[in-house]
Write a protein that holds these residues in place. Structure first.
Motif, PDB file in Angstrom:
ATOM      1  N   PHE A   9      45.164  53.523  24.741  1.00 36.06           N
ATOM      2  CA  PHE A   9      45.191  54.457  23.341  1.00 36.06           C
ATOM      3  C   PHE A   9      46.608  55.102  23.221  1.00 36.06           C
ATOM      4  CE2 PHE A   9      40.396  54.844  22.845  1.00 36.06           C
ATOM      5  CZ  PHE A   9      40.335  53.352  22.239  1.00 36.06           C
ATOM      6  N   ILE A  10      46.688  55.659  24.385  1.00 38.05           N
ATOM      7  CA  ILE A  10      47.963  56.402  24.623  1.00 38.05           C
ATOM      8  C   ILE A  10      49.326  55.619  24.669  1.00 38.05           C
ATOM      9  CG2 ILE A  10      49.503  58.027  26.165  1.00 38.05           C
ATOM     10  CD1 ILE A  10      46.845  59.065  26.960  1.00 38.05           C
ATOM     11  N   PHE A  11      49.295  54.358  25.336  1.00 43.82           N
ATOM     12  CA  PHE A  11      50.467  53.504  25.278  1.00 43.82           C
ATOM     13  C   PHE A  11      50.641  52.934  23.879  1.00 43.82           C
ATOM     14  CE2 PHE A  11      51.709  49.125  25.839  1.00 43.82           C
ATOM     15  CZ  PHE A  11      52.772  49.215  26.445  1.00 43.82           C
ATOM     16  N   VAL A  12      49.749  52.451  23.273  1.00 45.75           N
ATOM     17  CA  VAL A  12      49.819  51.983  22.024  1.00 45.75           C
ATOM     18  C   VAL A  12      50.095  53.027  20.752  1.00 45.75           C
ATOM     19  CG1 VAL A  12      48.288  51.075  19.594  1.00 45.75           C
ATOM     20  CG2 VAL A  12      47.808  50.104  22.151  1.00 45.75           C
ATOM     21  N   LEU A  13      49.770  54.387  20.967  1.00 43.82           N
ATOM     22  CA  LEU A  13      50.298  55.404  20.170  1.00 43.82           C
ATOM     23  C   LEU A  13      51.870  55.521  20.602  1.00 43.82           C
ATOM     24  CD1 LEU A  13      49.934  57.657  18.089  1.00 43.82           C
ATOM     25  CD2 LEU A  13      49.026  59.276  20.035  1.00 43.82           C
TER      26      LEU A  13
END
Length: 172
Positions: free
Chosen positions: A84-88
């Protein structure tokens, strides 16, 4: 953890039959603290500390009212969080968002969460809090901070996606 439970038993805060429930609760609290610490550490490392706090607040709040997919193992949960953090981070690096489109997206996401809420008794409180989230988002909009608005929209979007995945998972 066993020391805490022993002290609670010793001072008669809990009885012997409640030990397993409290052990489970302490494990959940410990995992949540570790999970939030990891999120905040990554946010600090990426120089998104305030944005990460905003994301966690909106995500945690919306997940409280809208049930969704939960990983079976803590390690899977943490891996999903990193994803999730990577995509954000990828989305945020684009950094060329039309604010008007983001406001419309935010309103649509809030409406979807309101409609998907499985517990009708929560709808009044949910609406009250969603209005707060919307007002908070509009304040960020007024301050010309697209990043804050993006983090709010992303938290709501992930909540909706996890809710849909959970519904699909239980229909199969």
């Amino acid at each position: 953890m066993n020391k805490i439970l022993d002290m609670m038993l010793k001072y008669k805060i809990i009885c012997e039959e409640e030990v397993d429930n409290y052990r489970y609760a302490l494990n959940v609290i410990g995992f949540k603290l570790m999970h939030y610490s990891i999120f905040l550490s990554i946010g600090f490392y990426l120089n998104y500390y305030i944005e990460t706090i905003i994301f966690l607040y909106v995500y945690t709040f919306s997940r409280t009212y809208l049930e969704g997919f939960h990983a079976k193992r803590p390690s899977t949960c943490i891996m999903l969080s990193f994803l999730f953090i990577f995509v954000l981070n990828l989305i945020n690096s684009y950094n060329n968002f039309n604010r008007n489109i983001m406001i419309v997206l935010l309103i649509c996401l809030l409406y979807c969460i309101y409609q998907m809420c499985p517990k009708p008794t929560f709808k009044y409180n949910l609406l009250k809090h969603l209005i707060f989230v919307e007002i908070m988002s509009i304040c960020f909009f007024v301050n010309n901070n697209n990043t804050y608005l993006l983090f709010v929209c992303y938290a709501l979007l992930i909540t909706i996606l996890l809710h849909i995945i959970n519904k699909i998972h239980f229909q199969v």
